[in-house]
Design a protein around this motif. Structure first.
Motif, mmCIF file in Angstrom:
data_model
loop_
_atom_site.group_PDB
_atom_site.id
_atom_site.type_symbol
_atom_site.label_atom_id
_atom_site.label_comp_id
_atom_site.label_asym_id
_atom_site.label_seq_id
_atom_site.Cartn_x
_atom_site.Cartn_y
_atom_site.Cartn_z
ATOM 1 N N ILE A 31 -67.418 160.197 87.150
ATOM 2 C CA ILE A 31 -68.367 160.635 86.559
ATOM 3 C C ILE A 31 -68.376 160.639 85.222
ATOM 4 O O ILE A 31 -67.161 161.266 84.678
ATOM 5 N N ASP A 32 -69.162 160.240 84.103
ATOM 6 C CA ASP A 32 -69.012 160.224 82.957
ATOM 7 C C ASP A 32 -69.578 161.633 82.205
ATOM 8 O O ASP A 32 -70.657 162.344 82.510
ATOM 9 N N GLN A 33 -68.434 162.735 81.996
ATOM 10 C CA GLN A 33 -68.979 163.999 81.625
ATOM 11 C C GLN A 33 -70.067 164.011 80.337
ATOM 12 O O GLN A 33 -70.805 164.952 80.413
ATOM 13 N N LYS A 34 -69.935 163.090 79.553
ATOM 14 C CA LYS A 34 -70.924 163.197 78.381
ATOM 15 C C LYS A 34 -72.255 163.074 79.117
ATOM 16 O O LYS A 34 -73.425 163.498 78.590
ATOM 17 N N ASN A 35 -72.451 162.186 80.201
ATOM 18 C CA ASN A 35 -73.962 162.130 80.782
ATOM 19 C C ASN A 35 -74.300 163.198 81.373
ATOM 20 O O ASN A 35 -75.435 163.366 81.476
ATOM 21 N N SER A 36 -73.459 164.005 82.177
ATOM 22 C CA SER A 36 -73.967 165.116 82.767
ATOM 23 C C SER A 36 -74.190 166.197 81.616
ATOM 24 O O SER A 36 -75.157 167.081 82.176
ATOM 25 N N ASN A 37 -73.672 166.113 80.537
ATOM 26 C CA ASN A 37 -74.106 167.013 79.269
ATOM 27 C C ASN A 37 -75.493 166.778 78.872
ATOM 28 O O ASN A 37 -76.205 167.637 78.451
ATOM 29 N N LEU A 38 -76.000 165.672 79.051
ATOM 30 C CA LEU A 38 -77.098 165.132 78.644
ATOM 31 C C LEU A 38 -78.408 165.121 79.562
ATOM 32 O O LEU A 38 -79.485 164.977 79.335
ATOM 33 N N ALA A 39 -77.914 165.892 80.672
ATOM 34 C CA ALA A 39 -79.210 165.961 81.902
ATOM 35 C C ALA A 39 -80.298 166.703 81.029
ATOM 36 O O ALA A 39 -81.330 166.364 81.510
ATOM 37 N N VAL A 40 -80.208 167.709 80.408
ATOM 38 C CA VAL A 40 -81.434 168.484 79.577
ATOM 39 C C VAL A 40 -81.180 168.780 78.237
ATOM 40 O O VAL A 40 -80.059 169.018 78.113
ATOM 41 N N GLU A 41 -81.818 168.371 77.373
ATOM 42 C CA GLU A 41 -81.716 168.370 76.132
ATOM 43 C C GLU A 41 -83.048 169.153 75.852
ATOM 44 O O GLU A 41 -84.034 168.445 75.735
ATOM 45 N N ILE A 42 -82.774 170.127 74.758
ATOM 46 C CA ILE A 42 -83.971 170.728 74.082
ATOM 47 C C ILE A 42 -83.781 170.790 72.579
ATOM 48 O O ILE A 42 -82.692 170.951 72.154
ATOM 49 N N GLN A 43 -84.857 170.266 71.932
ATOM 50 C CA GLN A 43 -84.742 170.242 70.691
ATOM 51 C C GLN A 43 -85.767 171.324 69.919
ATOM 52 O O GLN A 43 -87.274 171.006 70.266
ATOM 53 N N LYS A 44 -85.394 172.375 69.339
ATOM 54 C CA LYS A 44 -86.272 173.507 68.927
ATOM 55 C C LYS A 44 -87.045 172.885 67.691
ATOM 56 O O LYS A 44 -86.342 172.340 66.796
ATOM 57 N N ARG A 45 -88.228 173.242 67.687
ATOM 58 C CA ARG A 45 -89.250 173.301 66.370
ATOM 59 C C ARG A 45 -89.142 171.744 65.997
ATOM 60 O O ARG A 45 -89.353 171.636 64.539
ATOM 61 N N SER A 46 -89.123 170.622 66.739
ATOM 62 C CA SER A 46 -88.945 169.444 66.260
ATOM 63 C C SER A 46 -90.184 168.710 66.226
ATOM 64 O O SER A 46 -90.267 167.363 65.919
ATOM 65 N N GLY A 47 -91.399 169.068 66.774
ATOM 66 C CA GLY A 47 -92.473 168.308 66.988
ATOM 67 C C GLY A 47 -93.617 168.960 65.991
ATOM 68 O O GLY A 47 -93.653 169.944 65.293
ATOM 69 N N TYR A 48 -94.915 168.438 66.674
ATOM 70 C CA TYR A 48 -96.223 168.963 65.902
ATOM 71 C C TYR A 48 -96.271 170.609 65.724
ATOM 72 O O TYR A 48 -96.021 171.264 66.929
ATOM 73 N N GLN A 49 -96.409 170.952 64.785
ATOM 74 C CA GLN A 49 -96.563 172.598 64.358
ATOM 75 C C GLN A 49 -95.481 173.430 65.086
ATOM 76 O O GLN A 49 -95.522 174.342 65.553
ATOM 77 N N GLY A 50 -94.175 172.862 64.969
ATOM 78 C CA GLY A 50 -93.178 173.510 65.374
ATOM 79 C C GLY A 50 -92.870 173.519 66.774
ATOM 80 O O GLY A 50 -92.076 174.427 67.323
#
Length: 171
Positions: A31-50
């Motif tokens: 199992i690729d550890q990098k892939n399991s770390n990417l299971a859930v990614e959150i980018q804060k304040r990156s879209g419309y109106q933050g």
């Protein structure tokens, strides 16, 4: 407004429950550890109106899996053997520049048959989208997320919708 918000929250919750899923056939492979770390990614304040954005990845099951817009997921709709489902808010694409908007559009991201990201509008009238991870990981690897949608009619109504979802499949 309530019906649309409930539908969006159900789609987001379904995707979060699938986050990190690994097919039993591939567990015997390294199992690729990098892939399991990417299971859930959150980018804060990156879209419309933050607004925040949320990206979820998982392997395909042996059954029939669907993306956030109802496409059947097949191996050609994956990248590195991972399906992708993303949720973000962007400016309403159908409006001419300078027109008064009634919020942004909630977009669903998934992969097309060539493995490229495609954006599809789920709904309009989104004032903000927030994703907050709650607490620490449980001993079973589960993670909990609070999802908040604020919808608007662009004039007088602003209504908040909130749900808490947990992952089921994280290693």
């Amino acid at each position: 407004m309530t019906t649309e918000a409930e539908r969006a929250l159900e789609l987001i919750g379904r995707a979060l429950r699938m986050a990190g899923y690994q097919n039993i056939k591939s567990i015997h492979q390294k199992i690729d550890q990098k892939n399991s770390n990417l299971a859930v990614e959150i980018q804060k304040r990156s879209g419309y109106q933050g607004s925040d954005s949320l990206v979820i990845r998982h392997q395909l099951s042996d059954g029939v899996d669907f993306d956030c817009i109802g496409n059947v997921l097949t191996s050609d709709r994956t990248k590195n053997n991972l399906a992708l489902q993303g949720f973000l808010v962007d400016r309403q694409a159908s409006l001419p520049k300078g027109a008064k908007t009634n919020g942004g559009s909630l977009l669903c991201q998934s992969l097309d048959r060539q493995g490229r990201i495609q954006n599809t509008t789920l709904m309009n009238g989104i004032n903000s989208f927030r994703v907050e991870e709650l607490g620490s990981h449980s001993r079973l690897g589960q993670r909990a997320f609070k999802i908040k949608l604020q919808m608007t009619d662009g004039a007088s109504i602003q209504k908040d919708f909130e749900r808490i979802f947990t992952t089921r499949n994280l290693p």
